[in-house]
Enzyme design. Sequence first.
Site, PDB file in Angstrom:
ATOM      1  CB  CYS A  95      -0.941   0.088   1.196  1.00 53.15           C
ATOM      2  SG  CYS A  95      -2.074  -1.294   1.298  1.00 53.15           S
ATOM      3  NE  ARG A 113       4.768   1.565  -0.046  1.00 47.60           N
ATOM      4  CZ  ARG A 113       5.818   1.380   0.743  1.00 47.60           C
ATOM      5  NH1 ARG A 113       7.012   1.728   0.327  1.00 47.60           N
ATOM      6  NH2 ARG A 113       5.677   0.865   1.935  1.00 47.60           N
ATOM      7  CD1 TRP A 150      -0.655  -6.241  -3.568  1.00 49.41           C
ATOM      8  CD2 TRP A 150      -0.939  -7.023  -1.493  1.00 49.41           C
ATOM      9  NE1 TRP A 150      -0.467  -7.599  -3.599  1.00 49.41           N
ATOM     10  CE2 TRP A 150      -0.626  -8.108  -2.353  1.00 49.41           C
ATOM     11  CE3 TRP A 150      -1.152  -7.290  -0.149  1.00 49.41           C
ATOM     12  CZ2 TRP A 150      -0.527  -9.419  -1.899  1.00 49.41           C
ATOM     13  CZ3 TRP A 150      -1.059  -8.588   0.309  1.00 49.41           C
ATOM     14  CH2 TRP A 150      -0.746  -9.639  -0.557  1.00 49.41           C
ATOM     15  CG  ASN A 193       1.681   0.571   4.298  1.00 48.44           C
ATOM     16  OD1 ASN A 193       1.428  -0.618   4.141  1.00 48.44           O
ATOM     17  ND2 ASN A 193       2.885   1.079   4.135  1.00 48.44           N
ATOM     18  N   GLY A 194      -0.477  -1.359   6.361  1.00 45.51           N
ATOM     19  CA  GLY A 194      -0.129  -2.306   7.423  1.00 45.51           C
ATOM     20  C   GLY A 194      -1.307  -3.209   7.727  1.00 45.51           C
ATOM     21  CD  GLU A 233      15.616 -13.587  -9.412  1.00 43.81           C
ATOM     22  OE1 GLU A 233      15.063 -14.196  -8.476  1.00 43.81           O
ATOM     23  OE2 GLU A 233      15.243 -12.463  -9.782  1.00 43.81           O
ATOM     24  CE  LYS A 292      12.356 -11.385 -11.379  1.00 42.57           C
ATOM     25  NZ  LYS A 292      13.025 -11.117 -10.158  1.00 42.57           N
ATOM     26  CD  GLU A 332       8.617 -11.361 -10.179  1.00 41.06           C
ATOM     27  OE1 GLU A 332       9.835 -11.331 -10.198  1.00 41.06           O
ATOM     28  OE2 GLU A 332       7.950 -10.857  -9.265  1.00 41.06           O
ATOM     29  CG  HIS A 348      15.585 -38.576  -9.178  1.00 40.35           C
ATOM     30  ND1 HIS A 348      15.930 -39.893  -8.947  1.00 40.35           N
ATOM     31  CD2 HIS A 348      16.729 -37.958  -9.559  1.00 40.35           C
ATOM     32  CE1 HIS A 348      17.234 -40.055  -9.149  1.00 40.35           C
ATOM     33  NE2 HIS A 348      17.740 -38.879  -9.523  1.00 40.35           N
ATOM     34  CE  LYS A 387      10.977  -3.234  -6.391  1.00 39.08           C
ATOM     35  NZ  LYS A 387      11.565  -4.271  -7.261  1.00 39.08           N
TER      36      LYS A 387
HETATM   37  O1  M6R Z   1      12.347  -5.894  -0.759  1.00 37.94           O
HETATM   38  P1  M6R Z   1      12.800  -7.297  -0.594  1.00 37.94           P
HETATM   39  O2  M6R Z   1      14.053  -7.588  -1.332  1.00 37.94           O
HETATM   40  O3  M6R Z   1      12.895  -7.732   0.827  1.00 37.94           O
HETATM   41  O4  M6R Z   1      11.654  -8.175  -1.261  1.00 37.94           O
HETATM   42  C1  M6R Z   1      11.668  -9.564  -1.184  1.00 37.94           C
HETATM   43  C2  M6R Z   1      10.810 -10.150  -2.266  1.00 37.94           C
HETATM   44  O5  M6R Z   1       9.476  -9.777  -2.087  1.00 37.94           O
HETATM   45  C3  M6R Z   1      11.269  -9.696  -3.651  1.00 37.94           C
HETATM   46  O6  M6R Z   1      12.603 -10.039  -3.850  1.00 37.94           O
HETATM   47  C4  M6R Z   1      10.406 -10.329  -4.762  1.00 37.94           C
HETATM   48  O7  M6R Z   1      10.557 -11.707  -4.769  1.00 37.94           O
HETATM   49  C5  M6R Z   1      10.821  -9.707  -6.086  1.00 37.94           C
HETATM   50  N1  M6R Z   1      10.229  -8.417  -6.242  1.00 37.94           N
HETATM   51  C6  M6R Z   1      10.447 -10.571  -7.229  1.00 37.94           C
HETATM   52  O8  M6R Z   1      10.945 -10.054  -8.411  1.00 37.94           O
END
Ligand code: M6R
Length: 609
Positions: free
Chosen positions: A2, A27, A76, A100-101, A481, A485, A488, A504, A604
């Site tokens: 948020c 956010r 969010w 926010n929270g 990773e 990517k 998402e 396996h 984010k």
């Molecule tokens: O801000 P952070 O690095 O702590 O966030 C952790 C994850 O939420 C973040 O790395 C997320 O997996 C990525 N935005 C994905 O691309």
Amino acid sequence: MCGIMGYTGNNDAREIILKGLSALEYRGYDSAGIGIYDNATGKVRVSKCIGKVKNLASKAEKENISGSCGIGHTRWATHGGVTEENAHPHQVGKVTLTHNGIIENYEELASEFGIEENLVSETDTEVACSVFNHYYNKYKEPFKAIYKAVKCFRGTFAFTIIFEDIPGKIFAVRNVSPIVAGKTEHGTMLASDLTALSLFTKEYMVLGEYQILVMDKDGLELYNIHGEKLDIEYLTIDWDMDAATKKGFPFYMEKEINEQPEAFLNTVEPHCVNGLPDFTEEGLTDDVFKKYDRIFITACGTAMHSGQVGKGLIEHLAHIPVETEIASEFIYGEPILDEKTLVISVSQSGETIDTLTAVHKAHEAGADTLGIVNVHGTAIARESDYVIYTSAGPEIAVASTKAYTVQLAVFYLLAAKLALVKGRMTEDKCRSFMKELMSVPEKIKKVIKDKDKVHKLATRIVEAKNVFMLGRGLDYYAILEGSLKLKEVSYIHSEALPAGEIKHGTIALISDETPVILSVTQDKLAAKEISNAKEVKSRGALVILLIKDGVELENEDQWDAVYRLPADSDELMIFSVTVALQFIAYFTALDLGLDVDKPRNLAKVVTVE
Ligand code: M6R
């Protein structure tokens, strides 16, 4: 999660708040809302809608919401679905508020305050709003009302509040979730983070936990929770204000992939002193490093993937045992920690609640903590014993790219430093390691130059429902990773597996034209990886090889697509293959016509457990 924004001054609050909210949209973007004090009626008029800030902009304009003091929110969803009723601001009595929270005990509070019947939304925030209103009615003054209300809340919060009968003033209070504020020639403003504030001012202050901020057109005032006045410490934004714009790229993700060579150097160079890795500026002297005989790395998502590479490197170069644990598991598990353990938490945002809680847990267990953080002054940075800042600059796309690369860079530096301190590497060897490390940006640039070639690879998977990625050793970490990517941003299901593991069980899912991407960058593992590629090829898979230049490949035509990565030492190949995988994800999403920077359901900054 948020984004909140507030403005009070002489200018048009709607325009300023909407501009700030657009910058904060990363956010959360399930719904958005704005509440502005209307001088004519003496009421706060609220406009809200499902979806992104641009929807709100047209709605608020049509409804002619205007004035010079207001608050806004981009959401969010946590409690309650994505509906207009659940969007912020919420209003109860004289109180209009954004949040926010999460207020964890909102159900108990709703029954304690007897307000269940009156609620119009399903949110914890509306309950909090009622509690503020209850105490405001009771005490008829804001400080006591805020003090009494926040004492009731269990959870995390950043609240911005307008009391209807105190025109022109915005109040804010927070616990964990951040608020920054600043002043301009025409008024004052607050926001969840600097991405929004930096559009208007370079000077800012960080609201401390359980402090109360009061803003009006003339300035900011700060109080402790008992209403006693405090001095404000102003800081200056030290990033390039232009860095948070797209600079001509269609999406932030592409721009941020392109920024990696520079971000890498900005992170590594300050930590290279006389050709050797150095963290004395951060208080991490040789004596400090010598203390630790075990390391624990904890983080979430992409940041965890960098930690897994860190584990591989530190164990390989420095022979120190390293464990990795996802932060949300770490905090409810029983990690064995003591004063000789260094707990490293990695976070781009510095706000991720699970990672922050892991820092608290590590402290309770007597371990030292080191945060690797991108955003300055954030909770994880402040609460860790040591902090190493990465220098990615603002990362706006929800999918992390440059922040990951610089986290990797820090682990390379740390691994070399630990190897040196523990006597596992000579100074000469370390110097040549650092020299090689400095050449990484050139390799990244080469892949960036090849982006059209990589785009062609993406066209082979764009229609797939499932993609598999295989690799061994560092290649396995790279595809973990790469696979995240792809998932998402393109919404294509992708699974990363150690190449030797597929037979396996998972090989049962391979049939005609199932795309399988193999990362083949490790000289010592290449032959094994290629034979795993043959195993899936013979089951009909569409095989795409990302392979180090120079690795021998018989009969290259038998593969569906091959991309040659610029050759480097095995240890450093992860950087170029990472960039290729980032582009594959990016172009796949682009060709599918998706909003690459704001994938569905994501935000984010993840400030809820
Ligand atoms: O801000 P952070 O690095 O702590 O966030 C952790 C994850 O939420 C973040 O790395 C997320 O997996 C990525 N935005 C994905 O691309």
